[in-house]
Design an enzyme around this catalytic site. Structure first.
Site, PDB file in Angstrom:
ATOM      1  N   ASN A 227     -10.219  -2.490  -6.752  1.00  0.00           N
ATOM      2  CA  ASN A 227      -9.357  -1.580  -7.503  1.00  0.00           C
ATOM      3  C   ASN A 227      -9.876  -1.292  -8.916  1.00  0.00           C
ATOM      4  O   ASN A 227      -9.442  -0.312  -9.552  1.00  0.00           O
ATOM      5  CB  ASN A 227      -7.936  -2.133  -7.604  1.00  0.00           C
ATOM      6  CG  ASN A 227      -7.149  -2.034  -6.318  1.00  0.00           C
ATOM      7  OD1 ASN A 227      -6.201  -2.780  -6.089  1.00  0.00           O
ATOM      8  ND2 ASN A 227      -7.530  -1.108  -5.443  1.00  0.00           N
TER       9      ASN A 227
ATOM     10  N   ASP B 157       0.816  -1.206   0.000  1.00  0.00           N
ATOM     11  CA  ASP B 157       0.000   0.000   0.000  1.00  0.00           C
ATOM     12  C   ASP B 157       0.855   1.264   0.000  1.00  0.00           C
ATOM     13  O   ASP B 157       1.933   1.285   0.602  1.00  0.00           O
ATOM     14  CB  ASP B 157      -0.906  -0.009   1.242  1.00  0.00           C
ATOM     15  CG  ASP B 157      -2.041   0.982   1.138  1.00  0.00           C
ATOM     16  OD1 ASP B 157      -2.373   1.398   0.017  1.00  0.00           O
ATOM     17  OD2 ASP B 157      -2.607   1.334   2.192  1.00  0.00           O
TER      18      ASP B 157
END
Length: 245
Positions: free
Chosen positions: A69, A21
């Protein structure tokens, strides 16, 4: 003394899972486009993979692209898919040199055809490597994985292959995308966020978590070693008392 030297090689996690991340935020922080962060995150993938190989961790799973995503801007998603194909092409030699076998989990049919093809080619090329299994979670969501496992088990009951009484934890594990892979011992997330974001929910019942403040492009092999060293200082009881261990 480096953290690698401090690690007890007799107490290594068998499986490390990572949420990579912070690529986009890292890039924005230095005035670049988000894709620049993703591009620079590739070197951190190499650091993690080669670090696992060096000390003898046999399974590494990376959360590369979640099912959520797909909701990101279209241009970013397209750039990520292109980056995946290009990275696989460039890193195949690294996989072979390090004895890494590529594996994937997730709804791969959602990926562009060229991505599916390149993944299949790389998986085939590396299938006999046995030092480390690198699993990429692509178009992956753990809730969807559990739903698919449930459907598969229900079909077996309907077809008479098993009875309801045959359903247990082992059977569920066997029907997950991760069948044949041990549950993660350690999960690392970069960027300072402290959540698991629909990642390996069933598999991480007893996983040790480590949340790092640095962004993924900043992650190094020494960060991996430090995290593993800290993991080794923890007492994993699995429901028992300290005295029972």
């Amino acid at each position: 003394m480096s953290f690698e030297e401090k690690i007890n090689k007799k107490n290594l996690p068998k499986h490390v899972a990572i949420i990579m991340d912070g690529n986009g935020r890292w890039a924005k922080g230095i005035g670049k486009l988000r894709i620049f962060g993703h591009q620079n995150g590739v070197s951190a993938v190499r650091e993690a993979m080669e670090g696992c190989v060096k000390i003898g961790i046999p399974y590494l799973t990376l959360y590369a692209f979640s099912s959520e995503n797909w909701n990101r801007p279209k241009l970013e998603v397209q750039a990520l898919m292109e980056l995946l194909v290009n990275t696989l092409a460039k890193e195949t030699a690294t996989f072979m040199k390090n004895g890494v076998r590529l594996n994937t989990i997730g709804n791969l049919q959602d990926l562009p055809k060229n991505c599916q093809s390149k993944l299949a080619d790389t998986i085939e090329l590396t299938k006999d490597n046995n030092t480390c299994v690198l699993t990429l979670a692509l178009s992956y969501g753990s809730r969807a994985e559990i739903v698919e496992a449930t459907k598969a088990i229900v079909r077996k009951v309907i077809d008479g292959e098993i009875s309801v009484d045959d359903i247990n934890e082992s059977l569920i594990s066997e029907n997950l995308f991760t069948a044949g892979i041990p549950d993660p011992d350690l999960m690392i997330r970069t960027s300072g966020e402290q959540r698991i974001s629909n990642y390996l929910l069933y598999q991480m019942a007893y996983t040790e978590f480590c949340f790092l403040d640095k962004m993924w492009p900043e992650f190094t092999r020494e960060d991996l070693f430090e995290t593993i060293y800290n993991y080794q200082q923890r007492e994993r009881r699995f429901g028992k008392t300290s005295e029972q261990l």
